[in-house]
Motif scaffolding. Structure first.
Motif, PDB file in Angstrom:
ATOM      1  N   ARG A  44       0.817  -1.211   0.000  1.00 31.45           N
ATOM      2  CA  ARG A  44       0.000   0.000   0.000  1.00 31.45           C
ATOM      3  C   ARG A  44       0.854   1.265   0.000  1.00 31.45           C
ATOM      4  O   ARG A  44       0.483   2.273  -0.600  1.00 31.45           O
ATOM      5  CB  ARG A  44      -0.936  -0.006   1.209  1.00 31.45           C
ATOM      6  N   GLU A  49      -1.354   7.105  -4.130  1.00 31.38           N
ATOM      7  CA  GLU A  49      -2.496   7.566  -4.921  1.00 31.38           C
ATOM      8  C   GLU A  49      -2.098   8.262  -6.216  1.00 31.38           C
ATOM      9  O   GLU A  49      -2.864   8.270  -7.173  1.00 31.38           O
ATOM     10  CB  GLU A  49      -3.372   8.507  -4.075  1.00 31.38           C
ATOM     11  N   ALA A 109      -8.555  -2.688  -5.412  1.00 28.69           N
ATOM     12  CA  ALA A 109      -9.019  -1.651  -4.477  1.00 28.69           C
ATOM     13  C   ALA A 109      -8.472  -0.286  -4.898  1.00 28.69           C
ATOM     14  O   ALA A 109      -9.193   0.723  -4.844  1.00 28.69           O
ATOM     15  CB  ALA A 109      -8.580  -1.996  -3.052  1.00 28.69           C
ATOM     16  N   TRP A 110      -7.202  -0.231  -5.316  1.00 31.04           N
ATOM     17  CA  TRP A 110      -6.598   1.023  -5.755  1.00 31.04           C
ATOM     18  C   TRP A 110      -7.338   1.576  -6.963  1.00 31.04           C
ATOM     19  O   TRP A 110      -7.655   2.766  -7.036  1.00 31.04           O
ATOM     20  CB  TRP A 110      -5.124   0.799  -6.084  1.00 31.04           C
ATOM     21  N   VAL A 112     -10.395   0.969  -7.983  1.00 28.01           N
ATOM     22  CA  VAL A 112     -11.749   1.399  -7.637  1.00 28.01           C
ATOM     23  C   VAL A 112     -11.703   2.776  -6.976  1.00 28.01           C
ATOM     24  O   VAL A 112     -12.506   3.661  -7.295  1.00 28.01           O
ATOM     25  CB  VAL A 112     -12.422   0.372  -6.703  1.00 28.01           C
ATOM     26  N   ARG A 113     -10.762   2.974  -6.051  1.00 28.72           N
ATOM     27  CA  ARG A 113     -10.639   4.281  -5.390  1.00 28.72           C
ATOM     28  C   ARG A 113     -10.314   5.373  -6.401  1.00 28.72           C
ATOM     29  O   ARG A 113     -10.849   6.483  -6.318  1.00 28.72           O
ATOM     30  CB  ARG A 113      -9.536   4.248  -4.323  1.00 28.72           C
ATOM     31  N   ARG A 114      -9.454   5.069  -7.323  1.00 28.87           N
ATOM     32  CA  ARG A 114      -9.020   6.069  -8.307  1.00 28.87           C
ATOM     33  C   ARG A 114     -10.126   6.344  -9.328  1.00 28.87           C
ATOM     34  O   ARG A 114     -10.278   7.459  -9.817  1.00 28.87           O
ATOM     35  CB  ARG A 114      -7.744   5.566  -9.000  1.00 28.87           C
TER      36      ARG A 114
END
Length: 213
Positions: A44, A49, A109-110, A112-114
C-alpha cells in the motif's frame, strides 16, 4: 505536434524504469520492514495515490499470470530469488498463491478508489514478448549455472505458462539480487531483448554493473 511526433509518443512505454511485479519486487529489499510493519502495508505504501494507473494494471496482470500459471511453491521460489525479503513466506504471508491473490485485491481496491481504470494495458504488455521466447529461453539455459538449474527451470515454466516478458524481467531481478557476474556478450544480448520488448532505459541497465569482459 505533427503526426510523426504523435506516433513516437504513442510508441513509448509508460515507464522508463521497471514495471509490474518486478517493480514491486525491487522494493522488497533487505530493509523493507523499515517502511512498513506488514507485507501488505508495504504494498500500500508503494501503491500511492499519485501512481500511474498503468503501474497498477501491470502489477495486477503479472500477479494474475503467476497465480494462474504456476504452483504456489514455484511462485515462492521466484519471489524469494528476486527479492531480499528474507524468510518471507510462512512469516509475512501464508503462501505464494495467497500473496498473488493479496496483490490482485490491493490493485483492484486502488483502481476502484481512483476510478480511472485504463481501457487497456500498455500495448507491449499485451504482446507479452512472444517473439523473443526462444531468445529468452536460451538465456535462461545459459544462466542456469549462476542461478541454479531448479530456478532456471521454474523461469522456463513461467515463460511457457505466463509470458516471456515476465520471465525475462524476473531473470534480471534474480541476477541483480544474486550479484553473479555475467559476460559482456550476455549483457549485450539482454540489451537487444530489452529493446525488442520496448523496455525503458533503466530496466536492463540495472544489471550492467555485473557485466565483465
Amino acid at each position: 505536434m505533427d503526426r510523426l511526433s504523435e506516433v513516437s509518443e504513442d510508441m513509448r512505454r509508460y515507464a522508463e524504469d521497471d514495471f509490474g511485479l518486478t517493480w514491486l519486487m525491487s522494493h522488497f529489499h533487505a530493509d523493507w520492514t523499515l517502511v512498513a510493519e506488514t507485507a501488505i502495508s508495504a504494498v500500500r505504501y508503494h501503491l500511492w495515490e499519485g501512481l500511474d494507473p498503468h503501474h497498477v494494471m501491470s502489477l495486477r496482470r503479472d500477479a494474475s499470470l503467476l497465480l494462474e500459471g504456476l504452483p504456489s511453491d514455484s511462485i515462492e521460489h521466484l519471489w524469494q530469488s528476486g527479492t531480499e525479503s528474507g524468510h518471507f513466506f510462512g512469516r509475512h504471508v501464508p503462501s505464494g498463491s495467497q500473496w498473488m491473490e493479496m496483490l490482485i485485491e490491493e490493485c483492484d481496491a486502488w483502481l476502484v478508489r481512483r476510478g480511472t481504470i485504463p481501457s487497456r494495458l500498455d500495448p507491449y504488455d499485451q504482446e507479452a514478448g512472444a517473439g523473443e521466447a526462444d531468445s529468452i529461453l536460451r538465456e535462461l539455459n545459459e544462466a542456469a549455472g549462476a542461478i541454479g538449474a531448479e530456478l532456471a527451470n521454474q523461469l522456463a515454466q513461467c515463460l511457457h505458462r505466463c509470458t516471456p516478458n515476465l520471465s525475462f524481467r524476473i531473470l534480471l531481478r534474480v541476477l541483480s539480487c544474486k550479484g553473479e557476474p555475467i559476460s559482456r556478450s550476455q549483457y549485450e544480448r539482454f540489451t537487444r531483448i530489452g529493446e525488442a520488448l520496448h523496455y525503458g532505459e533503466f530496466v536492463v541497465s540495472n544489471v550492467e554493473y555485473l557485466a565483465t569482459q
